[in-house]
Design a protein around this motif. Structure first.
Motif, short mmCIF file in Angstrom:
data_model
loop_
_atom_site.label_atom_id
_atom_site.label_comp_id
_atom_site.label_asym_id
_atom_site.label_seq_id
_atom_site.Cartn_x
_atom_site.Cartn_y
_atom_site.Cartn_z
N GLY A 97 -50.14 15.13 16.82
CA GLY A 97 -48.93 15.76 17.39
C GLY A 97 -48.03 16.24 16.27
N ASN A 98 -46.78 15.72 16.26
CA ASN A 98 -45.81 16.14 15.25
C ASN A 98 -45.72 15.20 14.06
N GLU A 99 -46.59 14.21 13.99
CA GLU A 99 -46.50 13.23 12.91
C GLU A 99 -47.72 13.31 12.01
N ALA A 100 -47.50 12.99 10.73
CA ALA A 100 -48.62 13.07 9.77
C ALA A 100 -48.61 11.86 8.85
N ALA A 101 -49.80 11.50 8.40
CA ALA A 101 -49.96 10.46 7.38
C ALA A 101 -50.73 11.07 6.23
N LEU A 102 -50.17 10.94 5.03
CA LEU A 102 -50.85 11.42 3.83
C LEU A 102 -51.55 10.22 3.20
N ILE B 60 -44.13 14.19 7.43
CA ILE B 60 -44.99 13.08 6.98
C ILE B 60 -44.26 11.77 7.28
N LYS B 61 -44.89 10.96 8.10
CA LYS B 61 -44.28 9.68 8.50
C LYS B 61 -44.68 8.56 7.55
N TYR B 62 -45.90 8.66 7.03
CA TYR B 62 -46.40 7.61 6.14
C TYR B 62 -47.07 8.19 4.91
N LEU B 63 -46.86 7.53 3.79
CA LEU B 63 -47.68 7.73 2.61
C LEU B 63 -48.54 6.47 2.52
N LEU B 64 -49.82 6.61 2.76
CA LEU B 64 -50.70 5.44 2.82
C LEU B 64 -51.42 5.28 1.48
N TYR B 65 -51.20 4.13 0.86
CA TYR B 65 -51.79 3.85 -0.45
C TYR B 65 -52.79 2.71 -0.34
N LEU C 299 -42.28 12.09 -6.63
CA LEU C 299 -42.23 13.49 -6.22
C LEU C 299 -42.30 13.61 -4.70
N TRP C 300 -43.12 12.78 -4.08
CA TRP C 300 -43.25 12.84 -2.62
C TRP C 300 -41.95 12.47 -1.92
N PHE C 301 -41.16 11.61 -2.55
CA PHE C 301 -39.88 11.21 -1.96
C PHE C 301 -39.00 12.40 -1.64
N GLU C 302 -39.04 13.38 -2.54
CA GLU C 302 -38.18 14.53 -2.37
C GLU C 302 -38.65 15.42 -1.20
N TYR C 303 -39.96 15.56 -1.09
CA TYR C 303 -40.50 16.50 -0.10
C TYR C 303 -40.79 15.83 1.25
N ALA C 304 -40.91 14.53 1.24
CA ALA C 304 -41.16 13.81 2.49
C ALA C 304 -40.12 12.70 2.61
N PRO C 305 -38.85 13.12 2.84
CA PRO C 305 -37.75 12.16 2.74
C PRO C 305 -37.76 11.04 3.78
N ALA D 127 -40.64 9.65 4.92
CA ALA D 127 -41.92 8.92 4.88
C ALA D 127 -41.74 7.49 4.40
N LYS D 128 -42.46 6.59 5.06
CA LYS D 128 -42.53 5.20 4.61
C LYS D 128 -43.75 5.05 3.70
N ILE D 129 -43.58 4.20 2.70
CA ILE D 129 -44.70 3.89 1.80
C ILE D 129 -45.42 2.68 2.37
N VAL D 130 -46.72 2.80 2.55
CA VAL D 130 -47.47 1.69 3.12
C VAL D 130 -48.51 1.26 2.09
N ILE D 131 -48.44 0.00 1.69
CA ILE D 131 -49.32 -0.52 0.63
C ILE D 131 -49.45 -2.03 0.82
N SER D 132 -50.50 -2.61 0.27
CA SER D 132 -50.68 -4.07 0.34
C SER D 132 -49.39 -4.79 -0.05
N GLU D 133 -49.08 -5.88 0.66
CA GLU D 133 -47.87 -6.62 0.33
C GLU D 133 -47.91 -7.19 -1.09
N LEU D 134 -49.08 -7.26 -1.66
CA LEU D 134 -49.18 -7.73 -3.05
C LEU D 134 -48.47 -6.78 -4.01
N TRP D 135 -48.35 -5.51 -3.63
CA TRP D 135 -47.82 -4.50 -4.56
C TRP D 135 -46.40 -4.05 -4.22
N VAL D 136 -45.82 -4.63 -3.18
CA VAL D 136 -44.49 -4.18 -2.73
C VAL D 136 -43.44 -4.35 -3.84
N ARG D 137 -43.52 -5.42 -4.61
CA ARG D 137 -42.52 -5.64 -5.65
C ARG D 137 -42.87 -4.96 -6.97
#
Ligand SMILES: [Fe+2]
Ligand SMILES: [Fe+2]
Length: 257
Positions: free
Chosen positions: A42-47, A72-77, A90-96, A98-108
């Motif tokens: 639909g209107n949502e995207a995940a990169l 872009i709703k998610y940046l999936l890492y 860089l993605w922060f600027e163009y996908a303001p 978007a949430k960053i999704v990554i293993s909780e081990l790497w959040v900090r």
């Protein structure tokens, strides 16, 4: 032979779409070739696996031709390697939004890359989770130690495409590249060395293969190399199951008797 190529559709039912996001010839000289993918519902995207600095302009251009990047709703890492996360700032600027999704081990660890406002990073628990995109679900499938200790593959339920992170990666010699695996046997020559050295554990690899067989994916799309589809999905899983990697082989390879 590598030529500039724009995005390529892997799935399209009108509402739900999956794209591979192109390649530029010059990337071959700069570093290992990488794949980025976009899932639209639909209107949502995940990169997926947004990538590092030198691919950013190509990925942005190809995303923008498909959907406004602000959607872009998610940046999936899948994990924290530079070829996956280095373009985050860089993605922060163009996908303001978007949430960053990554293993909780790497959040900090991620805040070392960019100024992060509260609530922008979603940590994936070790067992994985479901990520809602429009009316579809992308499942984060544990792939720990393959190769990062906090590592996920992403399974798009609607299309049946499994984005497998570095699992299935092929390191092409300079000047060589193709998008889909055709000759599986010769393709294994480009994967074997990478898997033996970068993957952490045979046990982890076999556990991943078991969990992936249950999903019965239609295609497996790695972050490097070529995409497996049709009968090559099964061939690839069989090949992985017979492979010894990482900690189980390191003594033989790195130390004299
Ligand atoms: Fe990696
Ligand atoms: Fe990688």
């Amino acid at each position: 032979m590598i030529r500039n190529m724009n995005s390529y559709p892997l799935y399209d039912d009108g509402e739900h779409k999956v794209y591979w996001l192109g390649i530029e010839e010059a990337e071959d000289e700069k570093g290992i070739l990488t794949n980025q993918y976009l899932v639209i519902d639909g209107n949502e995207a995940a990169l997926i696996e947004p990538g590092g600095f030198f691919v950013f302009s190509r990925v942005l251009k190809n995303v923008s031709s498909l959907i406004p990047p602000a959607q872009i709703k998610y940046l999936l890492y899948s994990h924290q390697d530079p070829d996956v996360v280095a373009g985050l700032n860089l993605w922060f600027e163009y996908a303001p939004l978007a949430k960053i999704v990554i293993s909780e081990l790497w959040v900090r660890f991620i805040p070392h890359l960019a100024v992060l406002n509260g609530g922008r990073v979603i940590g994936i628990p070790d067992k994985g989770m479901d990520i809602k995109l429009g009316s579809s679900v992308i499942r984060a499938i544990p792939s720990h130690y393959l190769h990062s200790p906090g590592n996920f593959s992403f399974y798009d339920e609607k299309s049946g495409v499994l984005f497998s992170s570095d699992i299935g990666a092929a390191a092409f010699p300079q000047g060589e590249w193709y998008l889909f695996v055709e000759d599986f046997k010769s393709h294994t020559k480009l994967m074997e060395g990478f898997h033996r050295r970068y993957m952490g554990s045979t046990k982890a690899l076999r556990a991943w293969v078991r969990s992936v067989r249950k999903l019965n994916p239609k295609a497996i799309a790695p972050q490097h190399g070529a995409i497996f589809r049709d009968k090559n999905v099964g061939k690839f899983l069989d090949w992985l199951e017979s492979l010894e990697v990482g900690i189980e082989v390191f003594e033989k390879e790195f130390y004299d008797e």
